[in-house]
Design an enzyme around this catalytic site. Structure first.
Site, short mmCIF file in Angstrom:
data_model
loop_
_atom_site.label_atom_id
_atom_site.label_comp_id
_atom_site.label_asym_id
_atom_site.label_seq_id
_atom_site.Cartn_x
_atom_site.Cartn_y
_atom_site.Cartn_z
N ASN A 87 -9.84 7.22 10.65
CA ASN A 87 -9.52 8.63 10.47
C ASN A 87 -10.31 9.17 9.26
OD1 ASN A 87 -8.25 10.93 11.36
ND2 ASN A 87 -6.58 10.67 9.92
N HIS A 98 -12.68 3.15 0.39
CA HIS A 98 -12.75 2.08 1.41
C HIS A 98 -13.49 0.83 0.90
CE1 HIS A 98 -12.86 5.58 4.56
NE2 HIS A 98 -11.59 5.20 4.35
N ASN A 146 0.88 -1.18 0.00
CA ASN A 146 0.00 0.00 0.00
C ASN A 146 0.91 1.22 0.00
OD1 ASN A 146 -1.80 2.03 0.47
ND2 ASN A 146 -2.70 1.12 2.31
N ASN A 196 -13.00 0.10 17.94
CA ASN A 196 -12.50 0.32 19.30
C ASN A 196 -13.34 1.23 20.18
OD1 ASN A 196 -9.93 -1.15 19.09
ND2 ASN A 196 -9.49 0.37 17.51
N LYS A 202 2.94 0.89 3.33
CA LYS A 202 2.60 -0.21 4.25
C LYS A 202 2.77 -1.51 3.48
CE LYS A 202 -0.91 2.40 6.71
NZ LYS A 202 -2.22 2.85 6.28
#
Ligand code: AMP
Length: 397
Positions: A209, A178, A7, A334, A14
């Site tokens: 985010n 996404h 990525n 989370n 990443k």
């Protein structure tokens, strides 16, 4: 098959290596590119390495990653030849990428043709592909576009109410983002529902985010909240989300800023949770301020969660109901407070969560016993989707 997933972004690269037969994660890491010393983090099982290095560009970043992966002492592979394929994440797939596709001259050109629509992202993604081709000649590679899963939207969902020729002439429409995450978590939700995919209606909330909500009917995207760019839709960490475009010329005049500065800098980087509170773009900081009674944090949380609720209501109405609502990504996975505020007072739609389950970390099904609609918390795994798609494409080549 060992698949390297890359990525390559404008400020970071990443990576993960996944053995796709067992779905085992062999290693993962991150290069954070800065003008100064870049940070390189590598994790293999319990072992973590962190280094600060001068890395000038994507080529050098990829070189360092491959060197670490094959380091005789600390790497997870003996030789680069153990990597059988590479899967690249590309942010903008336009109307070309409807599924994961092999890297070839035509698909690379399609990524480059989209530079205009996502200048920072697609350029960096493209640089990652070229760098890997240079380092690993002959290794088959694939492109997983983040918009591909969203490409099934009907025209009535993706068109803006602009003169039609702006779509035909300039490709102005909703593309979303996404998609790989919405695809992964909706597929997991379908397994949990235990119904045939074609009979399901799911609302997936990717809240990190960046944040977006998608409506998935029969396993296919029906609508999504991000738009022409990832600025649209929900209020996010630093992004405005939906806003009346008339604000743009008005603020340009009042603040003496250019349209570019307003949209690229202020709307994208200085708004959202950060802009409203002046505290942070990180939901953990907003939650902590809220617990202390900070009024701005309370307001920001209300705005943030009301907008998610709004999209759930929008999609619920247009799908004529929903079987499940899914929360995923950094905040979605989370933050029990966010989920609680979103799902509060939705009994009229048959949506109710069990607060005790919601507050227990790791619980996937947080549905209350008397809720008609299931509510799930499903950790996303975009890299696994990219690796599995890449392996399947390469095996069928
Ligand atoms: P992502 O974009 O999916 O990586 O999500 C990043 C965001 O997740 C960060 O900006 C944090 O605000 C949020 N986040 C991470 N951990 C937590 C947590 N424990 N509670 C609330 N928010 C979190």
């Amino acid at each position: 098959m060992n698949v390297l997933v890359i990525n390559s972004g404008s400020s970071s690269i990443k990576f993960q290596i996944i053995e796709t037969d067992t779905q085992e994660l062999l290693c993962k890491g991150l290069v954070e590119l800065t003008d100064d010393l870049s940070t390189f983090t590598y994790t293999q099982g319990e072992n973590k390495i962190k280094k600060e290095l001068k890395i000038n560009n994507t080529d050098e970043g990829i070189e360092i990653i491959l060197k670490q992966i094959t380091d005789p002492e600390t790497g997870c592979l003996k030789d680069l030849s153990e990597i059988k394929a590479v899967g690249h994440r590309v942010v903008h797939g336009g109307e070309y990428f409807k599924e994961t596709m092999l890297v070839n001259e035509e698909s690379k050109k399609a990524v480059a043709d989209l530079f205009d629509l996502a200048p920072l992202h697609n350029r960096a993604n493209y640089a990652g592909i070229v760098a890997c081709e240079k380092e690993m000649p002959g290794v088959p590679m694939a492109i997983a576009a983040d918009t591909a899963f969203l490409s099934t939207m009907p025209e009535s969902s993706y068109l803006y109410a602009l003169p039609y020729e702006y779509y035909t002439k300039h490709s102005v429409r909703r593309y979303g983002a996404h998609g790989t995450s919405h695809r992964f978590v909706s597929a997991e939700a379908i397994k949990l529902l235990g119904k045939p995919a074609e009979d399901t209606k799911i609302i997936t909330c990717h809240v990190g985010n960046g944040a977006s909500v998608s409506a998935i009917v029969g396993g296919k995207t029906f609508d999504t909240s991000m738009g022409f760019t990832p600025l649209a839709g929900l209020m996010m960490g630093t992004r405005t989300g939906d806003i009346d475009p008339s604000v743009i010329p008005y603020l340009m005049e009042k603040e003496g800023v250019s349209a570019e500065e307003l949209v690229l800098d202020i709307f994208n980087k200085k708004s959202g949770l950060l802009g409203v509170t002046g505290i942070s773009n990180d939901m953990r900081d907003i939650d902590a301020a809220y617990e202390k009674g900070d009024e701005k944090a309370k307001l920001a949380l209300e705005m943030y969660t009301q907008r998610i609720k709004g999209y759930i209501g929008n999609y619920y109405a247009r799908m004529n109901g929903a079987d499940a609502i899914v929360f995923t990504a950094g905040v979605g996975e989370n933050d029990a407070l966010m989920r609680s505020l979103v799902c509060k007072d939705m009994e009229a739609l048959g949506i109710k969560i069990d607060e005790e389950k919601n507050n227990t970390r790791g619980t996937v099904d947080i549905t209350a016993a008397d809720s008609k609609v299931k509510v799930y918390v499903i950790p996303t795994n975009e890299e696994l989707v990219i690796a599995m798609d890449t392996a399947a494409l390469v095996a069928g080549k």
